[in-house]
Design a protein around this motif. Structure first.
Motif, PDB file in Angstrom:
ATOM      1  N   THR A  50      50.068 -33.902  -7.040  1.00  8.79           N
ATOM      2  CA  THR A  50      51.392 -34.504  -6.922  1.00  8.79           C
ATOM      3  C   THR A  50      52.382 -33.567  -7.591  1.00  8.79           C
ATOM      4  OG1 THR A  50      51.096 -35.690  -8.978  1.00  8.79           O
ATOM      5  CG2 THR A  50      50.430 -36.819  -6.986  1.00  8.79           C
ATOM      6  N   SER A  93      53.622 -33.797 -10.376  1.00  8.30           N
ATOM      7  CA  SER A  93      53.392 -33.667 -11.805  1.00  8.30           C
ATOM      8  C   SER A  93      52.400 -32.556 -12.084  1.00  8.30           C
ATOM      9  CB  SER A  93      52.855 -34.973 -12.371  1.00  8.30           C
ATOM     10  OG  SER A  93      52.322 -34.751 -13.644  1.00  8.30           O
ATOM     11  N   ALA A  94      52.653 -31.815 -13.156  1.00 11.32           N
ATOM     12  CA  ALA A  94      51.742 -30.747 -13.531  1.00 11.32           C
ATOM     13  C   ALA A  94      50.412 -31.312 -14.007  1.00 11.32           C
ATOM     14  CB  ALA A  94      52.368 -29.899 -14.638  1.00 11.32           C
ATOM     15  N   LYS A  95      50.375 -32.595 -14.345  1.00  5.72           N
ATOM     16  CA  LYS A  95      49.158 -33.155 -14.924  1.00  5.72           C
ATOM     17  C   LYS A  95      48.539 -34.264 -14.086  1.00  5.72           C
ATOM     18  CE  LYS A  95      50.460 -32.029 -19.592  1.00  5.72           C
ATOM     19  NZ  LYS A  95      51.144 -32.517 -20.776  1.00  5.72           N
ATOM     20  N   GLY A  96      49.057 -34.498 -12.906  1.00  6.79           N
ATOM     21  CA  GLY A  96      48.607 -35.679 -12.175  1.00  6.79           C
ATOM     22  C   GLY A  96      47.624 -35.429 -11.060  1.00  6.79           C
TER      23      GLY A  96
END
Lengths: 508, 146
Positions: free
Chosen positions: B110, B112-115
């Motif tokens: 997604t 987001s860099a962390k999602g």
């Protein structure tokens, strides 16, 4: 070299003073290092040798800087077309960059002292690509007026949301000199103090005088006991650090203004020697974060950071460019947070939060005491094996560390909390750096729910909202299982629903 | 399951083997090299037997009309959810070991860099079909995805 760009009138160029700026930078560096080298040449040889070698070297480097600046000016050109922002540059490698204008997320103007005297600025155009520097274009130097015009042109596509435009444009907060009282409370104070200490020794070493400095300082104390010397030196470090922190704060934040412009751009302007102007389109904003570092929190102050997409490009001072408001009284911070988000009724960051269950407090106490025990165990083990001195260090440090650990753990528990406040998910955590994030619910792009075996037994769960903005994920740590999942379900309806009814964490 | 076991065997086996060889070659430090080698080997063997079974029993994934869900881990359970409207890319990756087992990893990212949501150890065909279906589904949801 420049033949391919001079013919086109629509291409903008760097300022004519690029060569001059390059010369000043290179010259300053050359004089500084030449001075130190010169000192050594004079000590070893004679003044004449020093002058014959170093003066030409300085002139050469300065001329090199001028040539570099001038060359940069010749090879660099930029153009704003209806769709693209194009830049041609490169001294060794010719580069052509084309950024789509709707992708441009920030245009920052910075003017260091040299550039300021020359009435020029550095312009950084960012697209918010996460892949390092690729998405950022730097133009150095541009005339101030040209840069302002370029900035306005590049950000002009930001649409104004008529429906929400009820908060008028203009300054959201004005600089208040009294905020400087929070400056020495930051972590930079001890860091700068130690830095100054190291710096003195380093400079002394360049001139081969390090031992003399240490001896001189030692002689001031005479036969005083070691503990007194340490205490006095620590106090001196702190004072020097505090003064440096004040200076740094003035440099960074003097004349700070946060304003909203007619096109829906938030703009931060600040700085004493280096004037900075940071623009952020409101459409990129996904929320705000209210940060209270321990020192500032004890003084009742908080800082406001923007949670926005495309701000964490690989440029320097990342966190600083996110900061909308330096440490200021808590109520001012709350009001600014609300104004930035256009929430006039109530600041989401001050919303009443649901506390987390008592098992979260036990967990924090266990962590805190566990880490102290681990540290002491190492000390005791080494003490038994090597020297009994470490055993004394162990009990003495335990006496100090255990109460500190317990206080921090209790404080960390008190910090925990979450809520849904209107369109925002609000989550708070942290003790040394307590942060309250208010994240727009429509900005949440997914969820991660974590539960360790221990958390499962304690009935706790960590719910993490992932987002495109800011650090990418914001966590609600150790919420009660039902609360946490209900929060996620309420924040983004229906997404978690099939998951809650299916084999979820409650019924595995 | 076989893949995870093999990965764990390699993870523990390689350092254990290096330490072991060094231990046999370097006489004076033999004890301090062989001891960790044995410890690593034993821990690796036990986890290679135990963990894959646990993981296999606990790992779940599901794709609905709205989102991609996964559940992973046992000691640290983790559920990840990415709504279809927010998906940016869908990749399948097949490492050398995975190819040997006919498996693939599907990664859904997604904004987001962390999602990122990862589904590991999928049947290669299932992964390919799923990737296609997801790509189609994301294309039909016109949104900014940030």
């Amino acid at each position: 070299m420049s033949g391919d760009v001079t013919g086109d009138l629509a291409w903008g160029r760097l300022d004519r003073r690029a060569g001059l700026a390059g010369a000043i930078y290179a010259g300053g560096f050359a004089v500084g290092s030449g001075f130190i080298t010169g000192y050594w040449v004079v000590v070893e040889g004679s003044l004449a040798t020093a002058l014959t070698w170093i003066v030409p070297a300085i002139l050469l480097v300065t001329a090199g800087g001028a040539v570099f600046g001038e060359w940069m000016r010749r090879v660099t050109a930029y153009q704003v077309t209806p769709e693209m922002f194009e830049v041609r540059t490169g001294v060794l490698f010719r580069k052509r960059l084309a950024l789509r204008r709707e992708r441009i997320r920030s245009v920052d103007l910075t003017a260091g002292q040299v550039l300021r005297v020359l009435d020029t600025v550095t312009v950084r155009v960012g697209t918010g690509e996460h892949a390092g520097k690729e998405g950022t274009v730097t133009l150095w130097p541009l005339r101030r007026e040209t840069a302002q015009a370029l900035r306005a042109a590049l950000l002009a596509h930001a649409a104004v949301d008529e429906a929400r435009a009820h908060v008028s444009e203009g300054a959201l907060v004005r600089f208040d000199r009294s905020w400087i009282r929070y400056a020495p409370l930051s972590v930079v104070t001890p860091v700068l103090g130690v830095g100054a200490f190291g710096g003195v020794l380093q400079v002394a070493e360049w001139f081969g005088q390090q031992e003399r400095v240490i001896e001189t300082v030692g002689s001031w104390f005479g036969p005083a006991p070691v503990l007194v010397i340490i205490a006095v030196l620590a106090a001196a470090l702190f004072v020097v650090g505090a003064v440096a922190a004040l200076g740094l704060w003035i440099e960074m934040w003097w004349n700070h203004t946060l304003e909203r412009e007619a096109d829906g751009t938030l703009r931060v302007r600040r700085g004493l020697l280096t004037a900075r102007s940071i623009s952020l389109q409101e459409s990129r904003l996904r929320g705000v974060e209210l940060v209270e570092p321990l020192g500032a929190r004890l003084a009742g102050a908080a800082r406001v950071d923007a949670v926005a997409t495309g701000l964490t490009t690989g440029e320097e001072d990342k966190t600083d460019s996110r900061t909308l408001l330096p440490a200021a009284p808590r109520d001012v911070a709350d009001r600014v947070a609300a104004d930035v988000l256009r929430e006039i009724t109530a600041p989401p960051t001050a919303a009443p939060l649901t506390p987390h269950p008592a098992s979260a407090r036990r967990r924090r106490l266990r962590w805190a005491l566990g880490s102290v025990v681990a540290l002491e165990a190492v000390l005791v083990l080494l003490g038994l094996l090597l020297t009994p001195v470490l055993l004394h260090v162990a009990w003495a440090s335990a006496v100090v560390l255990v109460p500190v650990a317990i206080l921090l753990a209790l404080d960390a528990y008190r910090a925990l909390g979450h809520a849904i406040s209107g369109d925002y998910l609000v989550a708070r955590s942290g003790t040394v750096r307590r942060a309250t994030v208010a994240l727009q619910r429509r900005g949440i792009v997914g969820w991660t729910v974590r539960q360790s075996v221990l958390q499962r037994r304690a009935g706790l769960v960590t719910v993490i909202a992932t987002t495109a903005a800011g650090s990418g994920a914001y966590a609600v740590h150790d919420a009660a299982e039902q609360d946490g999942l209900a929060l996620a379900d309420a924040a983004v309806p229906d997404l978690l629903r099939p998951f809650l009814e299916g084999p979820g964490p409650t019924a595995p | 399951m076989g893949l995870w076991a093999l990965q764990l065997v390699l993870l523990a086996g390689v350092p254990a083997a290096i330490l072991g060889v060094l231990g046999l070659l370097i006489e004076p430090a033999r004890f301090w090299l062989l001891l960790p080698a044995v410890v690593i080997a034993v821990v690796g063997a036990v986890s290679a037997l135990l963990f894959p079974r646990l993981w296999f029993r606990h790992h779940r994934w599901e794709v609905t009309d709205h989102a991609v869900y996964t559940r992973t881990g046992w000691l640290f359970q983790e559920w990840r959810i990415a709504p279809l409207s927010r998906i940016q890319t869908v990749d399948t990756v097949r490492g050398p070991l995975e190819q040997r087992f006919g498996l693939a990893t599907l990664t859904v990212t997604t904004a987001s860099a962390k999602g990122a949501v990862k589904i590991e150890g999928l049947d290669a065909e299932t992964a390919a079909d799923l990737a296609e279906a997801l790509t189609f589904a994301t294309q039909t949801t016109p949104e900014d995805a940030t």
